[in-house]
Design an enzyme around this catalytic site. Structure first.
Site, PDB file in Angstrom:
ATOM      1  N   GLY A 184       0.678  10.132  16.295  1.00 47.04           N
ATOM      2  CA  GLY A 184       1.464   9.044  16.858  1.00 47.04           C
ATOM      3  C   GLY A 184       1.358   7.787  16.024  1.00 47.04           C
ATOM      4  O   GLY A 184       0.662   7.733  15.006  1.00 47.04           O
ATOM      5  N   ARG A 190      -0.789   2.644  13.971  1.00 47.40           N
ATOM      6  CA  ARG A 190      -0.856   1.251  13.514  1.00 47.40           C
ATOM      7  C   ARG A 190       0.544   0.673  13.333  1.00 47.40           C
ATOM      8  O   ARG A 190       0.731  -0.278  12.563  1.00 47.40           O
ATOM      9  CB  ARG A 190      -1.642   1.149  12.215  1.00 47.40           C
ATOM     10  CG  ARG A 190      -1.119   2.010  11.081  1.00 47.40           C
ATOM     11  CD  ARG A 190      -1.894   1.760   9.815  1.00 47.40           C
ATOM     12  NE  ARG A 190      -1.501   2.670   8.747  1.00 47.40           N
ATOM     13  CZ  ARG A 190      -1.871   2.536   7.482  1.00 47.40           C
ATOM     14  NH1 ARG A 190      -2.637   1.528   7.123  1.00 47.40           N
ATOM     15  NH2 ARG A 190      -1.485   3.390   6.571  1.00 47.40           N
ATOM     16  N   ASP A 198      -8.564   1.039  13.458  1.00 50.78           N
ATOM     17  CA  ASP A 198      -8.374  -0.363  13.841  1.00 50.78           C
ATOM     18  C   ASP A 198      -6.909  -0.758  13.995  1.00 50.78           C
ATOM     19  O   ASP A 198      -6.598  -1.851  14.447  1.00 50.78           O
ATOM     20  CB  ASP A 198      -9.052  -1.301  12.844  1.00 50.78           C
ATOM     21  CG  ASP A 198      -8.585  -1.098  11.410  1.00 50.78           C
ATOM     22  OD1 ASP A 198      -7.433  -0.655  11.205  1.00 50.78           O
ATOM     23  OD2 ASP A 198      -9.361  -1.387  10.486  1.00 50.78           O
ATOM     24  N   ASP A 209       4.175  15.077   9.855  1.00 52.83           N
ATOM     25  CA  ASP A 209       4.365  13.804  10.559  1.00 52.83           C
ATOM     26  C   ASP A 209       4.849  12.705   9.619  1.00 52.83           C
ATOM     27  O   ASP A 209       5.167  11.598  10.075  1.00 52.83           O
ATOM     28  CB  ASP A 209       3.071  13.373  11.257  1.00 52.83           C
ATOM     29  CG  ASP A 209       1.901  13.233  10.295  1.00 52.83           C
ATOM     30  OD1 ASP A 209       1.480  14.267   9.745  1.00 52.83           O
ATOM     31  OD2 ASP A 209       1.406  12.115  10.103  1.00 52.83           O
TER      32      ASP A 209
END
Length: 491
Positions: free
Chosen positions: A99, A102, A130, A257
């Site tokens: 998914g 970021r 992060d 992806d």
């Protein structure tokens, strides 16, 4: 700016559509959330061409209002940011749910372009990361998207690049950045794999119907629209791969992806334009087995299409129908690649009997001697223009091999009207490509707060066929230290 919820600002410059956009697919496809504010944002670069594509008012992109929106510190009215969910195969292994870890989708504009922030903070799909991008990789993506677009290679676009002093830990401590990227759609093969793996056939069908209606309406009248969708995506992907191979472009991480349903170059990571022509070149040091080596890219794209075919199987019907849909991939790739490569040779019109042999003999010669890809083709173009092949010949060590090949080529180019051929070649074979060392120079300067190299490179790469004698150093062989540059998936 403090790390609080983004504020809303007036932004009449951005006009969103909501009828039939990606968000209309429903909550199974995404999670709505706001970007994480970025402290002390500052402009690194902007692109007026992409601003014009979005019909932004002149000068607005340079405003503080735009800076706050594209750093994630403010939300434009009408924008409802979201992170989409998808799955995929990474390095040939099923990775499960992935998914937008970021990235955040801001919306789709009335110009039918989706706008996305990359590096805007953690999402539910960050898998412990992060959610930030660093200045180094963001500069590479920003410049690469401009470089490929100018070469006619299908790609996502970059509207702007914002930096921040916020520290981000990678192999070393770096600073944060956000790229705003634009494309008609960011839907990937992995979106289909996600719902197929979970046997969510209703959602799979809804996604496929959305893609057909919005991007491939010609499929609607087919006897089997989903089979025709797969075939069309395969052919679009084949065209993109033909462009990559002709330009000497290595993507480096062709996971499912990272494959666009529209055949766009997506998710720039450890990419590279070839220096020396080594068909087996591996640009990604994370790719220990060489899965994504340059000469394997067309085959990997087909493997990825097989994964998409398996995902679409509940809609297509039978495995035979799915296999039949991909029968045109190889022929589509070969035909487009041949057209592009013959254009690099200055040939046009119906090919002659010996044209293919002429091309493959030259490629074998270049590979055997590791000749610089971009420099050779530009030099050959100039040689044809001057009717003096010293330009190209001097790039080879085995000049006898070139001398053996040359008479047949000179005869062929004479039959193709040499003056016209030279002009075509100079419009086809770029003088400038985004080599790794050029990106490194821009990154090193940017780390010191000097973005002038980014700006200059952007201008040069947006006009890659111009001579630009003031930047002749970028049109020559790379410096010796360029060979030590190592790229990984964090690049």
């Amino acid at each position: 700016m403090p790390a609080s919820a983004p504020s809303a600002v007036a932004a009449p410059a951005l006009a969103w559509r909501h009828d039939g956009d990606f968000a209309s697919l429903g909550s199974a496809f995404y999670t709505r959330l706001a970007p994480t504010p970025l402290p002390a944002p500052h402009w690194v670069a902007r692109c007026d061409d992409v601003a014009a594509l979005l019909e932004l008012p002149a000068g607005w992109l340079a405003s503080d209002e735009a800076l706050q929106i594209f750093s994630g510190n403010a939300t434009a009215p009408g924008s409802q940011p979201l992170a989409s969910v998808y799955s995929g195969h990474q390095f040939g292994v099923w990775a499960g749910q992935l998914g937008d870890g970021r990235a955040l989708w801001l919306g789709e504009t009335v110009q039918d372009q989706e706008v996305q922030l990359k590096g805007s903070g953690r999402t539910p799909y960050s898998r412990g990361a992060d959610g930030r991008a660093v200045l180094r990789s963001s500069i590479r993506e920003y410049l690469a998207s401009h470089a490929l677009h100018a070469l006619g290679i299908p790609t996502t676009r970059a509207l702007c690049l914002v930096g921040s002093p916020q520290p981000v830990q990678r192999e070393t401590l770096e600073t944060a950045a956000v790229v705003t990227r634009v494309a008609p759609s960011f839907i990937r093969f992995g979106h289909f794999e996600h719902f197929a793996a979970r046997r969510q056939t209703d959602e799979l069908r809804r996604l496929a119907d959305h893609v057909i209606e919005r991007y491939y309406p010609q499929c609607q009248s087919a006897n089997n629209p989903y089979q025709t969708l797969l075939q069309t995506v395969g052919e679009r992907t084949a065209q993109m791969l033909a462009h990559w191979q002709a330009a000497g472009f290595c993507h480096g991480v062709m996971n499912t992806d990272n494959m666009s349903i529209l055949g766009l170059t997506l998710d720039y990571g450890p990419f590279q334009f070839l220096d020396a022509f080594d068909p087996h070149h591996i640009c990604n040091h994370s790719d220990r087995l060489g899965r994504y080596a340059f000469d394997r890219q067309p085959a990997v794209a087909y493997w990825n299409l097989l994964c998409l075919a398996r995902a679409l199987l509940p809609l297509i019907g039978t495995e035979d129908d799915a296999q039949d849909a991909l029968q045109t991939y190889e022929a589509s790739f070969e035909s487009h690649y041949q057209v592009l490569m013959f254009a690099k040779l200055g040939l046009q019109g119906p090919p002659e009997e010996g044209d293919a042999a002429l091309l493959w003999q030259l490629l074998h010669l270049l590979a055997a001697q590791q000749v610089d890809w971009t420099l050779f083709w530009r030099s050959l173009s100039q040689s044809v223009a001057d009717d003096d092949f010293t330009h190209a010949r001097d790039l080879l060590v085995d000049r006898e091999g070139f001398d053996t090949w040359l008479p047949a080529y000179r005869g062929r180019i004479a039959r193709s009207e040499q003056a016209g051929a030279a002009a075509r070649m100079l419009r086809t074979n770029p003088r400038f490509a985004l080599r790794n060392y050029m990106a490194e120079q821009a990154i090193d300067a940017a780390r010191q707060g000097d973005f002038s190299v980014v700006h200059t490179l952007q201008t040069v790469l947006q006009h890659p066929f111009e001579e630009r004698p003031d930047h002749a150093d970028w049109a020559g062989l790379p410096p010796d230290w360029a060979h030590s540059i190592a790229l990984s998936c964090s690049s």
